[in-house]
Enzyme design. Structure first.
Site, PDB file in Angstrom:
ATOM      1  N   GLU A 138      34.816  46.812  34.451  1.00 35.73           N
ATOM      2  CA  GLU A 138      36.060  47.378  34.975  1.00 35.73           C
ATOM      3  C   GLU A 138      36.431  48.644  34.220  1.00 35.73           C
ATOM      4  OE1 GLU A 138      39.493  45.076  36.954  1.00 35.73           O
ATOM      5  OE2 GLU A 138      40.114  45.312  34.870  1.00 35.73           O
ATOM      6  N   HIS A 144      13.842  29.412  29.910  1.00 38.41           N
ATOM      7  CA  HIS A 144      13.351  28.671  31.064  1.00 38.41           C
ATOM      8  C   HIS A 144      13.998  29.165  32.351  1.00 38.41           C
ATOM      9  CE1 HIS A 144      11.515  25.721  28.299  1.00 38.41           C
ATOM     10  NE2 HIS A 144      12.574  25.977  27.553  1.00 38.41           N
ATOM     11  N   LYS A 154      42.526  45.534  46.611  1.00 39.24           N
ATOM     12  CA  LYS A 154      43.779  44.832  46.885  1.00 39.24           C
ATOM     13  C   LYS A 154      44.425  45.356  48.164  1.00 39.24           C
ATOM     14  CE  LYS A 154      44.966  43.743  42.072  1.00 39.24           C
ATOM     15  NZ  LYS A 154      45.934  44.013  40.981  1.00 39.24           N
TER      16      LYS A 154
END
Length: 528
Positions: A321, A350, A454
Site C-alpha cells: 500500500e 515442501h 471504495k
C-alpha cells in the site's frame, strides 16, 4: 566469491544491534560497494526527509496530514500539543486492561470478560492479528477473535465459535471515521447477534476511533464501555503502536510497553545517516538492488518460526500500500511497487522452495531467523540434534542452495520472539519503507488506489438500489437489457447482471428465469 571472500563480505556488511540482539545480513544480495556510492545522494535526501517527518512536516499533501507514528513510542519527539494525549492514551489502555482483568469492568451477567472480538479492516486488523499470533501466551487472560471482512459466512463462523461465550465477550470496534463499510457492516451484524440473545451490546462494546467521528458520536449516544483515540497523524498501516494495536495486546497480557521500547530503540538505530550502520537503509538498498529501483522482483518473506507466520500478511499492506503508486512526487507516471508474499520455514521447503531454487528468478527472499528455539529444554531427536537444530539447518541450507543458483536473500535474525523484538522489527520495516520510497521518489503515505476501489464499490450499491426500485415497481418480468436501460446503466449491463445474480442467489426477492449462457433471453422479476 569463494568461501573466504564470502566470509569477509558477510563481516563487512553484517549489521548487529547489541541492545536488541538483532542481526541484519545483506551479504547474499550480490551488490558491490559501487551501489552505495551511486545511491549516496539519494540516501542523503531520504535521511533529510525522514528527519523532517519526525519534526512534523506534511507527508500527505492530499489530506494535509503529518505522519507521526514515531511519536507514539517517544512522545518527547512529538509537537507539544500532542505529547500529553499520547501519554494519556497509553495510560488509559493500561488502566482499562487492568480493570478488565481484575473484573472491575465486567459484563452485566458474569464476573469477567473471557474473550475479545476485534472488528476492523486493513491496518486495524493486520497488525493486531500479527502481534496476537506472535506474542499471546498459552495462559493468556483472554482469547481473541477477529472479524476483518464484510463476509456474512465469515462473521457467522466467528460468532458460532464464540457461541455461549458471547455474554462474556468484549467487542472492540476500530475505525478512524466510523464510516468504513466493512467495519460498520460487521459491527451491525455483531450488534444484531447480541440483541438476538437478549444481551446489551453497549455494555460489551469499546470504540477505537477519532474524536468527532461517526463512531465517536454513536459510542457516546449509546453509552459504550469505553473509547480510545485514533490520531489523524497515524495512518492505518503504521497504527500498530497506537490504541489500534496496543489495546488488544494489553488485554491479551502482552507487554505493550516493551513493544514501544523496542520500536523506540529501533527508531534511534535507523536515524543514523551512515548506511552501513542503519538497518532500515540496508534493507532499502537491498530492495533497490533486487528490483533495479523499479520493483522488478517480488519479496518473499520466510520466517522460520510458527509464531511469525502472519508477518508476511502484515508486511503486504505496509509495503504494497505504501509503495504501489502510479505517479512519482513530480507527477510523472510510474508503475512502482514490490509484491510481498510468504509462508514459513520449513513448510516452504515442501511448498514453493522448488520454484525459488530452480524456477523463474523473479524474487528475492528475506529469511526471518529466531535464535531461541523454545523457553525450556529440548530433547535430542537424533544424536546431538534437536528439532530446533533441524529448523536452523533447514534455513541455512535453503539460504545456501538459493545463493548457489544466483538467488538473492536477506537474513534478519532476532534472539527471541518477544514483545521488544516484535516492536523493533515493526519499526524497522516502517522506516525501511519510508527510506525506499524516497529513493524511488514516491509518496509512501497516500493511497489513491484504495480510495478508487471504495468509490467503485459504492457505485455498485447505488446501482443495486436502482435495480430493486425498478423491479419492485414493474408488474411483469423484464429482460436484462430492459432492466439496464431503466436503471440508466445500458453501458454497465454486465454489472447489472452480476448484481441481479447475487441477489437472486441470496433470496432477496429477485427471480431470474432463463439460461446463464443466453443472457439476452433472461427475464427478471421481483417476487412481491
Amino acid at each position: 566469491m569463494n568461501s573466504q571472500q564470502l566470509w569477509k563480505h558477510y563481516q563487512d556488511w553484517l549489521y548487529f544491534n547489541e541492545d536488541l540482539g538483532l542481526y541484519l545480513d545483506v551479504s547474499r544480495m550480490r551488490f558491490d560497494d559501487n551501489l552505495l556510492k551511486s545511491l549516496q545522494t539519494k540516501f542523503d535526501t531520504a535521511f533529510e526527509l525522514m528527519s523532517n517527518l519526525e519534526h512534523g512536516a506534511i507527508a500527505n499533501p492530499d489530506e494535509n496530514r503529518m505522519v507521526g507514528h514515531y511519536w507514539l513510542r517517544d512522545p518527547e519527539l512529538a509537537p507539544l500539543e500532542f505529547q500529553e494525549e499520547i501519554i494519556a492514551a497509553m495510560d488509559q489502555l493500561d488502566d482499562f486492561g487492568h480493570k478488565i482483568h481484575t473484573g472491575v469492568i465486567r459484563p452485566p451477567t458474569a464476573e469477567k470478560f473471557t474473550d475479545i472480538l476485534a472488528i476492523g479492516i486493513g491496518g486495524s486488523a493486520l497488525g493486531p492479528q500479527f502481534v496476537a499470533d506472535a506474542l499471546t501466551a498459552n495462559n493468556a487472560p483472554m482469547s481473541i477473535h477477529f472479524i476483518d471482512n464484510t463476509d456474512p459466512a465469515g462473521i457467522d463462523r466467528i460468532l458460532s465459535r464464540l457461541s455461549n461465550r458471547l455474554e462474556t465477550t468484549l467487542v472492540i470496534v476500530t475505525s478512524k471515521s466510523g464510516g468504513t463499510a466493512e467495519t460498520r457492516n460487521s459491527m451491525l451484524e455483531v450488534k444484531h447477534a447480541y440483541e438476538q440473545r437478549g444481551l446489551d451490546f453497549p455494555a460489551h462494546a469499546v470504540a477505537v476511533t477519532m474524536l468527532g467521528s461517526t463512531m465517536d458520536e454513536l459510542e457516546r449516544m449509546e453509552g459504550w464501555l469505553a473509547e480510545f483515540p485514533m490520531f489523524d497523524w497515524v495512518g492505518g498501516r503504521t497504527s500498530e503502536m497506537s490504541s489500534v494495536g496496543l489495546l488488544s495486546a494489553r488485554l491479551l497480557g502482552i507487554d505493550f510497553r516493551a513493544m514501544l521500547d523496542g520500536a523506540k530503540t529501533m527508531d534511534k538505530a535507523t536515524r543514523t545517516i551512515e548506511v552501513k550502520n542503519n538497518p532500515a537503509a540496508l534493507l532499502a538498498m537491498s530492495w533497490y538492488h533486487a528490483g533495479n529501483g523499479k520493483g522488478e522482483k517480488d519479496m518473499v518473506i520466510l520466517p522460520y518460526k510458527d509464531s511469525l507466520i502472519l508477518f508476511s500478511r502484515y508486511l503486504q499492506q505496509l509495503i504494497m500500500e505504501s509503495l504501489g503508486k502510479g505517479k512519482d512526487l513530480d507527477g510523472n507516471p510510474v508503475s512502482q511497487g514490490i509484491t510481498v508474499y510468504g509462508n514459513k520455514g520449513s513448510t516452504d521447503q515442501h511448498a514453493f522452495v522448488q520454484q525459488l531454487r530452480e524456477g523463474i528468478a523473479n524474487f528475492f527472499v528475506t529469511f526471518i531467523e529466531v535464535l531461541e528455539d523454545r523457553t525450556g529444554e529440548s530433547i535430542e531427536v537424533e544424536p546431538d540434534a534437536t528439532t530446533g537444530d533441524f529448523l536452523s539447518s533447514f534455513l541455512q541450507g535453503t539460504r545456501e542452495a538459493l545463493y548457489e543458483n544466483q538467488r538473492d536473500s536477506i537474513t534478519l535474525t532476532i534472539s527471541a520472539v518477544d514483545a521488544r523484538s516484535i516492536g523493533a522489527i515493526i519499526a524497522l520495516y516502517e522506516r525501511a519503507v519510508g527510506i525506499y520510497a524516497s529513493l524511488i521518489n514516491i509518496n509512501a503515505y497516500d493511497q489513491p488506489g484504495v480510495e478508487a476501489g471504495k468509490k467503485a464499490s459504492i457505485c455498485y450499491i447505488q446501482l443495486q438500489r436502482k435495480i430493486l426500485s425498478v423491479l419492485k415497481s414493474s408488474q411483469h418480468p423484464i429482460t436484462l437489457k430492459e432492466l439496464a436501460e431503466q436503471t440508466d446503466a445500458s453501458e454497465q449491463i454486465e454489472a447489472v447482471y452480476k448484481v441481479v445474480r447475487h441477489m437472486a442467489a441470496n433470496k432477496r426477492g429477485i427471480i431470474v428465469t432463463g439460461k446463464p449462457n443466453k443472457l439476452d433471453e433472461l427475464h427478471i422479476r421481483f417476487q412481491h
